[in-house]
Motif scaffolding. Structure first.
Motif, PDB file in Angstrom:
ATOM      1  N   GLN A 165      53.846  74.422 -20.278  1.00  0.00           N
ATOM      2  CA  GLN A 165      54.481  74.951 -21.477  1.00  0.00           C
ATOM      3  C   GLN A 165      54.518  76.463 -21.370  1.00  0.00           C
ATOM      4  OE1 GLN A 165      52.897  73.650 -25.232  1.00  0.00           O
ATOM      5  NE2 GLN A 165      54.457  74.729 -26.414  1.00  0.00           N
ATOM      6  N   LEU A 166      55.714  77.016 -21.520  1.00  0.00           N
ATOM      7  CA  LEU A 166      55.944  78.448 -21.357  1.00  0.00           C
ATOM      8  C   LEU A 166      56.507  79.005 -22.658  1.00  0.00           C
ATOM      9  CD1 LEU A 166      57.730  80.028 -18.312  1.00  0.00           C
ATOM     10  CD2 LEU A 166      58.580  80.518 -20.597  1.00  0.00           C
ATOM     11  N   VAL A 167      55.986  80.141 -23.096  1.00  0.00           N
ATOM     12  CA  VAL A 167      56.373  80.711 -24.394  1.00  0.00           C
ATOM     13  C   VAL A 167      56.937  82.116 -24.204  1.00  0.00           C
ATOM     14  CG1 VAL A 167      55.578  81.452 -26.662  1.00  0.00           C
ATOM     15  CG2 VAL A 167      54.649  79.363 -25.642  1.00  0.00           C
ATOM     16  N   LEU A 168      58.092  82.362 -24.829  1.00  0.00           N
ATOM     17  CA  LEU A 168      58.668  83.697 -24.949  1.00  0.00           C
ATOM     18  C   LEU A 168      58.648  84.057 -26.430  1.00  0.00           C
ATOM     19  CD1 LEU A 168      61.762  83.376 -22.557  1.00  0.00           C
ATOM     20  CD2 LEU A 168      59.547  84.429 -22.044  1.00  0.00           C
ATOM     21  N   SER A 169      57.880  85.060 -26.787  1.00  0.00           N
ATOM     22  CA  SER A 169      57.728  85.391 -28.202  1.00  0.00           C
ATOM     23  C   SER A 169      58.961  86.119 -28.727  1.00  0.00           C
ATOM     24  CB  SER A 169      56.476  86.239 -28.428  1.00  0.00           C
ATOM     25  OG  SER A 169      56.675  87.536 -27.914  1.00  0.00           O
ATOM     26  N   ARG A 170      59.121  86.143 -30.029  1.00  0.00           N
ATOM     27  CA  ARG A 170      60.314  86.716 -30.647  1.00  0.00           C
ATOM     28  C   ARG A 170      60.436  88.217 -30.419  1.00  0.00           C
ATOM     29  NH1 ARG A 170      60.621  85.608 -36.695  1.00  0.00           N
ATOM     30  NH2 ARG A 170      62.255  87.198 -36.596  1.00  0.00           N
ATOM     31  N   GLU A 171      59.337  88.884 -30.025  1.00  0.00           N
ATOM     32  CA  GLU A 171      59.398  90.323 -29.768  1.00  0.00           C
ATOM     33  C   GLU A 171      60.281  90.670 -28.574  1.00  0.00           C
ATOM     34  OE1 GLU A 171      55.892  89.621 -32.278  1.00  0.00           O
ATOM     35  OE2 GLU A 171      56.601  88.699 -30.420  1.00  0.00           O
ATOM     36  N   ASP A 214      65.993  68.578 -13.880  1.00  0.00           N
ATOM     37  CA  ASP A 214      65.539  67.722 -14.977  1.00  0.00           C
ATOM     38  C   ASP A 214      65.673  68.454 -16.303  1.00  0.00           C
ATOM     39  OD1 ASP A 214      64.810  65.591 -13.275  1.00  0.00           O
ATOM     40  OD2 ASP A 214      62.952  66.641 -12.763  1.00  0.00           O
ATOM     41  N   GLU A 215      65.486  67.703 -17.369  1.00  0.00           N
ATOM     42  CA  GLU A 215      65.547  68.293 -18.697  1.00  0.00           C
ATOM     43  C   GLU A 215      64.260  69.058 -19.006  1.00  0.00           C
ATOM     44  OE1 GLU A 215      66.356  65.326 -21.626  1.00  0.00           O
ATOM     45  OE2 GLU A 215      67.771  64.270 -20.349  1.00  0.00           O
ATOM     46  N   MET A 216      64.417  70.135 -19.742  1.00  0.00           N
ATOM     47  CA  MET A 216      63.265  70.834 -20.286  1.00  0.00           C
ATOM     48  C   MET A 216      63.371  70.750 -21.806  1.00  0.00           C
ATOM     49  SD  MET A 216      64.290  74.821 -19.630  1.00  0.00           S
ATOM     50  CE  MET A 216      65.915  75.463 -20.092  1.00  0.00           C
ATOM     51  N   LEU A 217      62.238  70.638 -22.439  1.00  0.00           N
ATOM     52  CA  LEU A 217      62.206  70.557 -23.892  1.00  0.00           C
ATOM     53  C   LEU A 217      62.053  71.962 -24.456  1.00  0.00           C
ATOM     54  CD1 LEU A 217      62.135  68.772 -26.434  1.00  0.00           C
ATOM     55  CD2 LEU A 217      59.648  68.675 -26.189  1.00  0.00           C
ATOM     56  N   VAL A 218      63.049  72.415 -25.189  1.00  0.00           N
ATOM     57  CA  VAL A 218      63.027  73.748 -25.797  1.00  0.00           C
ATOM     58  C   VAL A 218      62.648  73.592 -27.265  1.00  0.00           C
ATOM     59  CG1 VAL A 218      64.338  75.842 -26.272  1.00  0.00           C
ATOM     60  CG2 VAL A 218      64.860  74.488 -24.232  1.00  0.00           C
ATOM     61  N   THR A 219      61.623  74.312 -27.686  1.00  0.00           N
ATOM     62  CA  THR A 219      61.173  74.282 -29.077  1.00  0.00           C
ATOM     63  C   THR A 219      61.378  75.656 -29.688  1.00  0.00           C
ATOM     64  OG1 THR A 219      59.505  72.604 -28.542  1.00  0.00           O
ATOM     65  CG2 THR A 219      59.254  73.782 -30.626  1.00  0.00           C
ATOM     66  N   ILE A 220      62.059  75.680 -30.818  1.00  0.00           N
ATOM     67  CA  ILE A 220      62.359  76.925 -31.524  1.00  0.00           C
ATOM     68  C   ILE A 220      61.494  76.996 -32.779  1.00  0.00           C
ATOM     69  CG2 ILE A 220      64.163  78.315 -32.611  1.00  0.00           C
ATOM     70  CD1 ILE A 220      66.202  76.524 -31.041  1.00  0.00           C
ATOM     71  N   THR A 221      60.776  78.100 -32.941  1.00  0.00           N
ATOM     72  CA  THR A 221      59.990  78.339 -34.150  1.00  0.00           C
ATOM     73  C   THR A 221      60.212  79.790 -34.583  1.00  0.00           C
ATOM     74  OG1 THR A 221      57.982  79.147 -33.060  1.00  0.00           O
ATOM     75  CG2 THR A 221      58.219  76.750 -33.295  1.00  0.00           C
ATOM     76  N   ASN A 222      59.612  80.152 -35.684  1.00  0.00           N
ATOM     77  CA  ASN A 222      59.713  81.539 -36.134  1.00  0.00           C
ATOM     78  C   ASN A 222      58.981  82.508 -35.210  1.00  0.00           C
ATOM     79  OD1 ASN A 222      61.363  81.673 -38.510  1.00  0.00           O
ATOM     80  ND2 ASN A 222      59.780  80.527 -39.620  1.00  0.00           N
ATOM     81  N   ASP A 223      58.117  81.987 -34.349  1.00  0.00           N
ATOM     82  CA  ASP A 223      57.355  82.840 -33.433  1.00  0.00           C
ATOM     83  C   ASP A 223      58.073  83.085 -32.113  1.00  0.00           C
ATOM     84  OD1 ASP A 223      55.204  83.091 -35.209  1.00  0.00           O
ATOM     85  OD2 ASP A 223      54.366  81.169 -34.558  1.00  0.00           O
ATOM     86  N   GLY A 224      59.107  82.282 -31.815  1.00  0.00           N
ATOM     87  CA  GLY A 224      59.821  82.446 -30.560  1.00  0.00           C
ATOM     88  C   GLY A 224      60.277  81.124 -29.985  1.00  0.00           C
ATOM     89  N   LEU A 225      60.411  81.096 -28.649  1.00  0.00           N
ATOM     90  CA  LEU A 225      60.896  79.915 -27.941  1.00  0.00           C
ATOM     91  C   LEU A 225      59.830  79.420 -26.970  1.00  0.00           C
ATOM     92  CD1 LEU A 225      64.460  81.192 -26.919  1.00  0.00           C
ATOM     93  CD2 LEU A 225      63.891  79.772 -28.897  1.00  0.00           C
ATOM     94  N   SER A 226      59.687  78.106 -26.866  1.00  0.00           N
ATOM     95  CA  SER A 226      58.825  77.535 -25.841  1.00  0.00           C
ATOM     96  C   SER A 226      59.632  76.554 -25.011  1.00  0.00           C
ATOM     97  CB  SER A 226      57.599  76.848 -26.448  1.00  0.00           C
ATOM     98  OG  SER A 226      57.934  75.593 -26.996  1.00  0.00           O
TER      99      SER A 226
END
Length: 370
Positions: free
Chosen positions: A55-61, A31-43
């Motif tokens: 909802q899973l978050v990978l921070s920009r670090e 299925d599709e996953m919704l990827v959100t890009i922000t200045n803090d990283g990817l979710s």
């Protein structure tokens, strides 16, 4: 000079990204996953049938290079991708023994999402078609923090093993039973299974080192309710979706509100994260130094799920009766609510503070993640 894309980021921690995305597989790998890009990283987010969301978050670090220039009047960019397509590419490159650098790139609506893999010998580029955006439906999946009924922090491996054991016995419905004894302050937390094999229970350890925080509220998020069992039920097929996330967790916070919504927050220390294939990386350790980046907080996951239904009164009474019988044994006598305890003798009065297992209510100094 070529204009930079709206977003690009570079990392060598491909196995870590695979480990993270594997937590989404139980929610639908094709299925599709919704990827959100922000200045803090990817979710990365998935939702199933309006009853459970992750909802899973990978921070920009995590990235050595991270560039994001959002469109005007926007603070984030969203794009939908197929989870299996992304994992296929990451897993193929992850099996190599050489050092691989991965660059993620996206230039806004109508453009492909690109992964570029580069090692000492070859550069490969994979382009993924992006889908029309369809926002996740969060109706009923937002925790009411002003009306919490239950809150606890437990070690991740303990909850993972309990969920695995429930799967092994073919659990169909899983009841959460929680109570705090007013006299001793000791908690009791049990997962009770109903299946074709009958009713069985897993009582989780209540040592402070395992059950760090455990509170039952009078539906107001602040007043502690003693001797009042909390019973809630979940379809195990849905509950089992959190097992992959629990597997990589150091600690797990579980909260339930008055409306029957439970949230599971995963916190992991980077040194505890398992690799995607549970084996040592084939790549030179010098690439990773002492592991993941020093300031990287680890994979951050929040799962929201609705209980199956309001438990039937007959089932609730059966669960309560079964647990009262269990708590009536000598080993767990102090868990009994006061009205069910026998008269205490003088020796018990003198020793009641000495038989504690060391459990004390957790302080309010919780990790920032929670």
């Amino acid at each position: 000079m070529t204009d930079l894309p709206e977003f690009y980021a570079t990392t060598v921690y491909i196995d870590h990204i695979v480990t993270a995305l594997n937590c989404l597989i139980p929610f639908g790998v094709k299925d599709e996953m919704l990827v959100t890009i922000t200045n803090d990283g990817l979710s990365f987010a998935r939702e199933n049938n309006h009853v459970i969301k992750i909802q899973l978050v990978l921070s920009r670090e995590l990235f050595q290079t991270f560039h994001y220039s959002p469109p005007e009047d926007a603070s984030e960019t969203r794009v939908s991708l197929r989870l299996d397509h992304v994992l296929d590419s990451l897993n193929i490159t992850n099996d190599r023994s050489d050092v691989i650098e991965c660059t993620l790139s996206y230039n806004g609506d109508g453009t492909p999402f690109i992964l570029i893999f580069e090692d000492s010998m070859i550069t490969e580029s994979v382009e993924y078609s992006t889908y029309l955006l369809k926002d996740l439906d969060n109706t009923g999946l937002v925790l009411d923090r002003s009306q919490l009924q239950f809150e606890c922090i437990i070690k991740g491996d303990v909850l993972y093993n309990a969920l695995h054991d429930l799967k092994e016995i073919g659990c169909k419905d899983c009841y959460f039973y929680a109570i705090i004894n007013e006299t001793t302050g000791k908690p009791l937390f049990a997962l009770i299974s109903k299946s074709q094999q009958g009713v069985s229970k897993i009582v989780l350890p209540n040592e402070r080192s395992i059950l760090e925080k455990f509170e039952i509220y009078a539906n107001d998020s602040s007043t502690i309710a003693y001797n009042q069992p909390m019973v809630t039920v979940f379809d195990y097929a849905m509950l089992d979706k959190i097992r992959a996330s629990a597997r990589i967790a150091s600690k797990i916070m579980i909260r339930r509100d008055l409306h029957g919504l439970m949230t599971v927050n995963i916190l992991n220390e980077t040194k505890d994260i398992l690799r995607s294939n549970d084996k040592e990386s084939k790549r030179p350790k010098s690439v990773f130094g002492n592991g993941l980046p020093t300031h990287y907080p680890g994979i951050i996951i929040e799962i929201s799920m609705l209980e199956k239904a309001l438990p039937e009164l007959l089932d609730v009474n059966e669960i309560k009766s079964m647990m009262l019988e269990f708590m009536g044994t000598d080993s767990a006598y102090s868990f009994l609510p006061a009205e069910h305890q026998q008269s205490k003798t003088a020796p018990y009065e003198n020793d009641k503070h000495d038989d504690s297992d060391g459990y004390e209510a957790a302080s309010q100094d919780l990790p920032l993640f929670f």
